[in-house]
Design an enzyme around this catalytic site. Structure first.
Site, PDB file in Angstrom:
ATOM      1  N   PHE A 177       2.632  -7.681  11.106  1.00  0.00           N
ATOM      2  CA  PHE A 177       1.760  -8.502  10.428  1.00  0.00           C
ATOM      3  C   PHE A 177       0.487  -7.813  11.363  1.00  0.00           C
ATOM      4  CE2 PHE A 177       5.403 -10.923   9.917  1.00  0.00           C
ATOM      5  CZ  PHE A 177       4.883 -11.453   8.248  1.00  0.00           C
ATOM      6  N   SER A 228       9.399  -3.480   6.415  1.00  0.00           N
ATOM      7  CA  SER A 228      10.011  -4.887   6.301  1.00  0.00           C
ATOM      8  C   SER A 228       9.091  -6.189   7.145  1.00  0.00           C
ATOM      9  CB  SER A 228      11.628  -4.835   6.417  1.00  0.00           C
ATOM     10  OG  SER A 228      12.120  -6.326   6.825  1.00  0.00           O
ATOM     11  N   LYS A 229       8.822  -7.365   6.066  1.00  0.00           N
ATOM     12  CA  LYS A 229       8.109  -8.260   6.698  1.00  0.00           C
ATOM     13  C   LYS A 229       8.436  -8.819   8.119  1.00  0.00           C
ATOM     14  CE  LYS A 229       5.656  -9.133   2.192  1.00  0.00           C
ATOM     15  NZ  LYS A 229       5.801  -9.759   0.731  1.00  0.00           N
ATOM     16  N   ARG A 230      10.110  -9.085   7.684  1.00  0.00           N
ATOM     17  CA  ARG A 230      11.172  -9.313   8.533  1.00  0.00           C
ATOM     18  C   ARG A 230      10.963  -8.198  10.318  1.00  0.00           C
ATOM     19  NH1 ARG A 230      14.756  -9.251   5.626  1.00  0.00           N
ATOM     20  NH2 ARG A 230      14.739 -10.227   3.915  1.00  0.00           N
ATOM     21  N   GLN A 231      10.046  -7.214  10.355  1.00  0.00           N
ATOM     22  CA  GLN A 231       9.475  -6.496  11.239  1.00  0.00           C
ATOM     23  C   GLN A 231       8.558  -7.409  11.777  1.00  0.00           C
ATOM     24  OE1 GLN A 231      10.163  -3.079   9.173  1.00  0.00           O
ATOM     25  NE2 GLN A 231      10.814  -2.054  10.577  1.00  0.00           N
TER      26      GLN A 231
END
Ligand code: GLU
Length: 313
Positions: A284, A277-280
């Site tokens: 990035f 998940s990009k929320r993790q």
């Protein structure tokens, strides 16, 4: 679906070179096409890496194209940061917004004339049509479908407008979008990783919007037009786009263009099989740069993760 990417990429290399250099001598051109709606993450870097390696293997070109047509979701600074991260990782594009190149511009927001041209051709051939349905009507269709426990889909009503009805609406300056008329029946294609795939889109979806009310194209049209105009030979992208490929191939057919060869790459997953998940925040690339990771370390990890190289998939 468990795939051994490493084993599969080898045949891509062979089949790719046979199909593309045999006879027609077509140059190998691949692209990484992120949307600057967020920063580069591990999954994106892996897609970019496979494209880079494939281009280098064949003496071809690796293109960075920014898909910035969803104006409401743009993240300030993301476009520059994506190219910075590719450079940091040591996989710089040969053609890009920053580098320029013979097929530019490399930001979709600068290429609206190409999409307009394609839309015009599709309208003239009858493969596309103007849809004047109001957001209220579309919302109603959606609610009705959900109430019946069905998947919401546009009912293609504006397909049946006569040209005088269209002219009348245009003369009243009514806002419209342009939709692509999905041909009925099942269509199949061969993906280099997933093999043969078949979809009957018209039986499950309404006609998709290809040009929005703001004059910007949707992803489906823009990526077809750009892959064609940028002479892309192979599309190596995340498997989440496999389902859309039939739509893209139908657009190529309607435009009378030769499509590229497709290879969809399985997603990087968490250990428990869930989607990264990009929320993790820690997926990035900037996170790794800030913590002093070496780019080679990161490339090593994403090369081996889920790639199918012995013991690491
Ligand atoms: N803009 C799309 C994305 O960010 C690109 C998909 C494609 O490669 O066609 O995933």
């Amino acid at each position: 679906m468990r795939l051994l990417l490493a084993r599969v990429l080898l045949p891509i290399v062979h089949r790719g070179s046979r199909q593309c250099t045999g006879g027609t001598q077509k140059e190998i051109r691949v692209r990484f096409a992120p949307s600057p709606t967020g920063f580069l993450h591990l999954g994106g870097l892996r897609t970019a890496l496979y494209n880079y390696l494939f281009a280098k293997k064949h003496g071809g070109a690796f293109i960075l194209r920014l898909e910035d047509t969803d104006r409401s979701r743009l993240v300030p600074g993301a476009a520059e940061a994506i190219e910075d991260m590719l450079e940091w990782a040591g996989i710089p594009p040969d053609e890009s917004p920053r580098q320029g190149g013979p097929y530019g511009p490399y930001e979709q927001s600068q290429r609206l004339n190409f999409y307009q041209e394609a839309v015009q051709a599709l309208l003239e051939s009858g493969a596309a049509y103007r849809c004047f349905c109001t957001p209220q009507r579309l919302e109603l269709i959606k609610k009705e479908a959900l109430r019946r426990g069905e998947m919401p889909r546009y009912d293609n009503r504006c397909r049946h407008l006569t040209s005088s009805q269209v002219q009348e609406k245009l003369s009243k300056n009514l806002p419209f979008v342009v939709r692509f008329q999905l041909p009925s029946g099942a269509h199949s294609f061969q993906d280099l990783v997933y093999g043969w795939t078949q979809h009957d889109l018209a039986s499950v979806e309404g006609d998709p919007v290809i040009l929005k009310g703001d004059g910007f194209p949707t992803y489906h049209l823009a990526n077809v037009v750009d892959d064609h105009k940028m002479a892309v030979s192979h599309v190596l992208r995340g498997e989440e786009w496999l389902i859309s490929t039939t739509k893209h191939l139908l657009l190529y057919r309607a435009l009378g263009w030769q499509p590229p060869i497709y290879a969809h790459l399985p997603l990087l997953l968490n250990k428990d099989g869930s989607k990264l998940s990009k929320r993790q925040g820690d997926i990035f690339i900037q996170h790794f740069v800030q913590r002093g990771y070496l780019s080679d370390t990161l490339l090593d990890v994403i090369t081996n993760c889920g790639s199918g190289f012995a013991g690491n998939d």
